[in-house]
Design a protein around this motif. Structure first.
Motif, PDB file in Angstrom:
ATOM      1  N   HIS A   1       1.604   4.348  -2.867  1.00 12.70           N
ATOM      2  CA  HIS A   1       1.685   5.811  -2.730  1.00 12.70           C
ATOM      3  C   HIS A   1       2.970   6.323  -3.390  1.00 12.70           C
ATOM      4  CE1 HIS A   1      -1.843   6.370  -0.387  1.00 12.70           C
ATOM      5  NE2 HIS A   1      -1.399   5.806   0.731  1.00 12.70           N
TER       6      HIS A   1
ATOM      7  N   HIS B   1       0.839  -1.206   0.000  1.00 12.82           N
ATOM      8  CA  HIS B   1       0.000   0.000   0.000  1.00 12.82           C
ATOM      9  C   HIS B   1       0.876   1.259   0.000  1.00 12.82           C
ATOM     10  CE1 HIS B   1      -3.566   2.434   1.326  1.00 12.82           C
ATOM     11  NE2 HIS B   1      -2.606   3.188   1.842  1.00 12.82           N
ATOM     12  N   GLU B   2       1.871   1.272   0.883  1.00  7.31           N
ATOM     13  CA  GLU B   2       2.754   2.452   0.951  1.00  7.31           C
ATOM     14  C   GLU B   2       3.565   2.587  -0.330  1.00  7.31           C
ATOM     15  OE1 GLU B   2       2.203   4.647   3.178  1.00  7.31           O
ATOM     16  OE2 GLU B   2       0.896   3.345   4.348  1.00  7.31           O
TER      17      GLU B   2
ATOM     18  N   HIS C   1      -5.449   6.870  -2.460  1.00  7.60           N
ATOM     19  CA  HIS C   1      -6.390   5.902  -1.898  1.00  7.60           C
ATOM     20  C   HIS C   1      -7.547   5.652  -2.856  1.00  7.60           C
ATOM     21  CE1 HIS C   1      -4.891   6.962   2.361  1.00  7.60           C
ATOM     22  NE2 HIS C   1      -4.273   5.892   1.890  1.00  7.60           N
TER      23      HIS C   1
HETATM   24 ZN   LIG Z   1      -2.468   5.175   2.387  1.00  8.48          ZN
END
Ligand SMILES: [Zn+2]
Length: 202
Positions: free
Chosen positions: A161, A157-158, A167
């Motif tokens: 980014h 998830h990171e 998101h």
């Molecule tokens: Zn996030």
């Protein structure tokens, strides 16, 4: 009756052709800017500053899952660990982020100035040069114990980014869903992969 019998196969053929050529619809993915050249030296690296061995393993799995999602070809994007920090646009740190945050990605410009998100919840408003992925190992361990899948998804998830993905709240099955507590992803999904491909514009 004769006419109907003739029309039905024709309608089925037309329907089949429409289905063949209709493009898949992916969930909308907001993305933000970075000036990281993804084809820089034909490779992309991450550097681990001080993650624990289990989290290092999860970072490796997350990176390789982003590289090979199984859904799209990603030739510019080997995504391997480097032992030279200066060639890495993604540095991973163990960090105490308080009681509510399991992971965070901070973005920096040349010279080490951290970029503000401003009103943008998802990422910096300006181009950036490198980022720091901060992982709250102790809070994660406290709340999720030894859960390799969850650990991999947190880091994936990171990394998402870091690649410029924001998101996506349209489904809790997505890696880029906001909250890790509710996130049910076990690997990079087709929608996550499609968003990355779109972002990198192969
Ligand atoms: Zn996030």
């Amino acid at each position: 009756m004769k006419n109907l019998k003739l029309k039905l196969p024709i309608l089925l053929v037309i329907l089949f052709i429409i289905l063949m050529y209709s493009k898949p619809v992916y969930a909308a993915y907001p993305t933000y800017k970075n000036d990281w050249e993804w084809n820089y030296n034909g490779a992309a690296y991450y550097y681990i500053v001080n993650l624990s061995p289990k989290f290092q393993e999860s970072a490796k799995e997350a990176a390789s899952n982003w590289y090979k999602t199984g859904y799209h070809t990603n030739p510019l994007y080997p995504m391997t660990r480097t032992s030279t920090q200066s060639e890495s646009p993604i540095d991973l740190y163990k960090s105490n982020l308080g009681k509510n945050t399991y992971g965070r990605t901070d973005f920096y410009v040349l010279g080490g100035t951290k970029l503000d998100f401003g009103d943008n919840n998802y990422g910096p408003l300006k181009d950036w040069l490198y980022c720091k992925i901060l992982i709250n190992e102790s809070l994660f361990n406290e709340d999720f114990g030894d859960n390799p899948t969850k650990r991999k998804i947190l880091i994936a998830h990171e990394m998402g980014h870091a690649f410029g993905l924001a998101h996506n709240t349209s489904s809790t099955n997505l890696v880029m869903y906001t909250y890790i507590e509710l996130n049910r992803a076990t690997k990079i999904t087709k929608d996550d992969s499609a968003a990355l491909v779109q972002k990198l514009k192969f």
